[in-house]
Design an enzyme around this catalytic site. Structure first.
Site, PDB file in Angstrom:
ATOM      1  N   ASP A 135       1.064  -1.535   0.155  1.00  0.00           N
ATOM      2  CA  ASP A 135      -0.100   0.018  -0.286  1.00  0.00           C
ATOM      3  C   ASP A 135       0.514   1.243   0.167  1.00  0.00           C
ATOM      4  O   ASP A 135       1.684   1.474   0.530  1.00  0.00           O
ATOM      5  CB  ASP A 135      -0.883   0.196   1.404  1.00  0.00           C
ATOM      6  CG  ASP A 135      -1.790   0.759   1.148  1.00  0.00           C
ATOM      7  OD1 ASP A 135      -1.507   1.975   0.912  1.00  0.00           O
ATOM      8  OD2 ASP A 135      -2.652   1.422   2.520  1.00  0.00           O
ATOM      9  N   SER A 161       3.178  12.413 -15.610  1.00  0.00           N
ATOM     10  CA  SER A 161       2.093  12.359 -16.527  1.00  0.00           C
ATOM     11  C   SER A 161       2.194  14.069 -17.245  1.00  0.00           C
ATOM     12  O   SER A 161       3.016  14.459 -17.156  1.00  0.00           O
ATOM     13  CB  SER A 161       0.675  12.429 -15.535  1.00  0.00           C
ATOM     14  OG  SER A 161      -0.094  12.665 -17.087  1.00  0.00           O
ATOM     15  N   TYR A 180      -5.799  14.526  -9.733  1.00  0.00           N
ATOM     16  CA  TYR A 180      -4.844  13.432  -9.903  1.00  0.00           C
ATOM     17  C   TYR A 180      -3.735  14.678 -11.128  1.00  0.00           C
ATOM     18  O   TYR A 180      -2.753  14.099 -10.835  1.00  0.00           O
ATOM     19  CB  TYR A 180      -5.544  13.324 -11.740  1.00  0.00           C
ATOM     20  CG  TYR A 180      -4.772  12.411 -12.446  1.00  0.00           C
ATOM     21  CD1 TYR A 180      -4.286  11.409 -11.995  1.00  0.00           C
ATOM     22  CD2 TYR A 180      -4.100  12.724 -13.664  1.00  0.00           C
ATOM     23  CE1 TYR A 180      -3.583  10.568 -12.745  1.00  0.00           C
ATOM     24  CE2 TYR A 180      -2.908  11.967 -15.079  1.00  0.00           C
ATOM     25  CZ  TYR A 180      -2.611  11.133 -14.204  1.00  0.00           C
ATOM     26  OH  TYR A 180      -1.842   9.913 -15.051  1.00  0.00           O
ATOM     27  N   LYS A 200       0.375  14.921  -9.924  1.00  0.00           N
ATOM     28  CA  LYS A 200       1.103  14.719 -11.038  1.00  0.00           C
ATOM     29  C   LYS A 200       2.506  15.972 -10.798  1.00  0.00           C
ATOM     30  O   LYS A 200       3.378  15.612 -11.338  1.00  0.00           O
ATOM     31  CB  LYS A 200       0.618  14.321 -12.349  1.00  0.00           C
ATOM     32  CG  LYS A 200       0.484  12.970 -12.885  1.00  0.00           C
ATOM     33  CD  LYS A 200       1.151  12.090 -11.974  1.00  0.00           C
ATOM     34  CE  LYS A 200       0.240  10.322 -11.637  1.00  0.00           C
ATOM     35  NZ  LYS A 200       1.270   9.024 -11.406  1.00  0.00           N
TER      36      LYS A 200
END
Length: 260
Positions: free
Chosen positions: A56, A135, A148, A152
């Site tokens: 995890d 990304s 998100y 990144k």
């Protein structure tokens, strides 16, 4: 010479493809994921140079346990791949706060935890490298992918900082920056940008770039960031030369939703 690699989020998608690619090139591969069944199955398919375990990434103690298990099996850590990540798409306010927080915990804290916990082992190796999955969303903040994209950007910043800081240990910290990749993560994604840009990259495309970074002789002049795919390279280059207003307007255009 024996070379080892540990991959987070190796149960499917890009992580699994990286595992297969490196195994095919003779590496001892550690596959770690929340989905222990998935990495167990993949390790069995790959063969004796593959090891699987639970991880995890948002839990620092879980990283410590995974690294101890890996070191007991492999004896050294040469390449760390921080790949585990999640994505929630849609209007910022329509996504519950727990999902936003989970995104930051996995995508941002997961990489930070991995780098911090792995450093003592990386320093012991004659050759060591960290490659983070960033990304194209870290080039300019993306509408409908707010948390998100923010996560990144954090990965990008951490990569840049540690690439400089850890040069004293002769450890390069690099990242790859793909656009949308054909994985379960982008299935049914609710964002105008994916409608306008499309999904052209495969996990194999990303894995090949990661392999190149792992094997390439690194110099001071080697770039920290590697955009993956032609579209990403164009966006990356344009963002560095275009005025901020142009960047905003182009991303505003990319985020527009097609009417059906």
């Amino acid at each position: 010479m024996k070379q080892t690699i540990l991959i987070s989020g190796a149960g499917q998608g890009i992580g699994a493809e990286i595992a297969k690619t490196f195994y095919d090139h003779g590496y001892y591969v550690g596959l770690f994921d929340l989905n222990i069944q998935a990495v167990d199955t993949l390790a069995q398919q790959l063969g004796s140079r593959a090891y699987s375990g639970y991880l995890d990434v948002s839990d620092y103690a879980s990283w410590q346990t995974a690294l101890e298990q890996f070191m007991t099996w492999a004896g050294q850590l040469n390449i760390l791949i921080n790949n585990a990540g999640i994505l929630y798409s849609g209007c910022f306010e329509s996504i519950n706060i727990e999902a936003h927080q989970r995104t930051m915990a996995v995508n941002c804290m997961g990489v930070l935890n991995g780098c911090h916990a792995a450093l003592p082992y990386l320093k012991q190796s004659n050759f060591a490298r960290v490659i983070n999955l960033s990304s194209a969303s870290a080039i300019y903040g993306q509408a409908d992918l707010a948390s998100y994209s923010a996560s990144k950007f954090a990965v990008r910043g951490l990569t840049e900082a540690l690439d400089i800081e850890w040069s004293k240990y002769n450890i390069r910290v690099l990242d790859v920056m793909p656009l949308f990749v054909q994985t379960a993560m982008v299935k049914d994604m609710d964002a105008g940008s994916i409608q306008n840009i499309g999904v052209d990259l495969t996990p194999r495309d990303v894995a090949i770039e990661v392999l190149k970074l792992a094997q390439k002789e690194q110099t001071t002049f080697q770039a920290t960031h590697t955009p993956v795919g032609l579209k990403t390279k164009i966006l990356y280059q344009l963002s560095s030369v275009s005025p901020q207003l142009i960047n905003r307007l182009s991303n505003l255009w990319l985020s527009r939703r097609n009417k059906s």
